[in-house]
Design an enzyme around this catalytic site. Sequence first.
Site, PDB file in Angstrom:
ATOM      1  N   ASP A  77      65.974  62.705  72.228  1.00 49.75           N
ATOM      2  CA  ASP A  77      65.137  62.691  73.421  1.00 49.75           C
ATOM      3  C   ASP A  77      63.878  61.887  73.151  1.00 49.75           C
ATOM      4  O   ASP A  77      63.407  61.791  72.004  1.00 49.75           O
ATOM      5  CB  ASP A  77      64.751  64.118  73.828  1.00 49.75           C
ATOM      6  CG  ASP A  77      65.947  64.955  74.243  1.00 49.75           C
ATOM      7  OD1 ASP A  77      66.953  64.374  74.670  1.00 49.75           O
ATOM      8  OD2 ASP A  77      65.856  66.196  74.136  1.00 49.75           O
ATOM      9  N   LYS A  78      63.315  61.318  74.185  1.00 46.32           N
ATOM     10  CA  LYS A  78      62.112  60.502  74.048  1.00 46.32           C
ATOM     11  C   LYS A  78      61.023  61.238  73.276  1.00 46.32           C
ATOM     12  O   LYS A  78      60.344  60.662  72.425  1.00 46.32           O
ATOM     13  CB  LYS A  78      61.598  60.095  75.431  1.00 46.32           C
ATOM     14  CG  LYS A  78      60.349  59.224  75.406  1.00 46.32           C
ATOM     15  CD  LYS A  78      59.921  58.845  76.822  1.00 46.32           C
ATOM     16  CE  LYS A  78      58.675  57.961  76.810  1.00 46.32           C
ATOM     17  NZ  LYS A  78      58.243  57.576  78.176  1.00 46.32           N
TER      18      LYS A  78
END
Length: 225
Positions: A51-52
Amino acid sequence: MLHEDADLVAIAKPPGLLVHPSALDAQEERSALKLLRDQRGERLWPLHRLDKATSGVLVFARHPQAASEFGRAFEEGRVSKRYLALVRGWPPERGAIEQSLARDPEQPSQGQERIVALTRFERLACFEWPFQADARHATSRYALVAAEPVTGRRHQIRRHFKHIAHPLVGDTTHGKGAHNRAVAQWLGASRLWLHCEWMELPGRPRIVAPPGPEWAALLANVPRA
């Protein structure tokens, strides 16, 4: 650079950086894939996603055959990985979360196909900090855990710990805003507290990404292998 051979290259992804361009964050032009391709002047294939907001080990294939071979290893559960996470409350010392998850965490779960998901975890340390994030309690409890996702579903660790009522701190989707804000002030860092610490691919040595300095206070009393 964490690791490089004829087939693979691995980096330590910082929080806040996309793995690759995504329609979910169309305004963001920077990505680990683009930066690494430009730096190295070669085409690369991401083998998995972080995930970012998650930091840690990120692995790319250097040619299509490696992308196919190691992509199958991820799909078949032959890749071992360990994450560090800060969660609300004190979960059991160790356990396994076996809870099927909707395929797309961005969409309502109702009506979606549910897929098998398994996460094993170990509690590394407990903290009780002298601030109030819940009106019912004068202090707030958190725990550092090591999580090993056996399957690789989107947001798996985040959704699984929410399922057992110990959501990750800093998780703006599956967590609790009051705790996110209180811990950010206490630790002096605002982030999703999730870091991929190491990964083992078939036939390769363990690839390790030490956690950043913001983790120091959490790891101070935890023996490190």
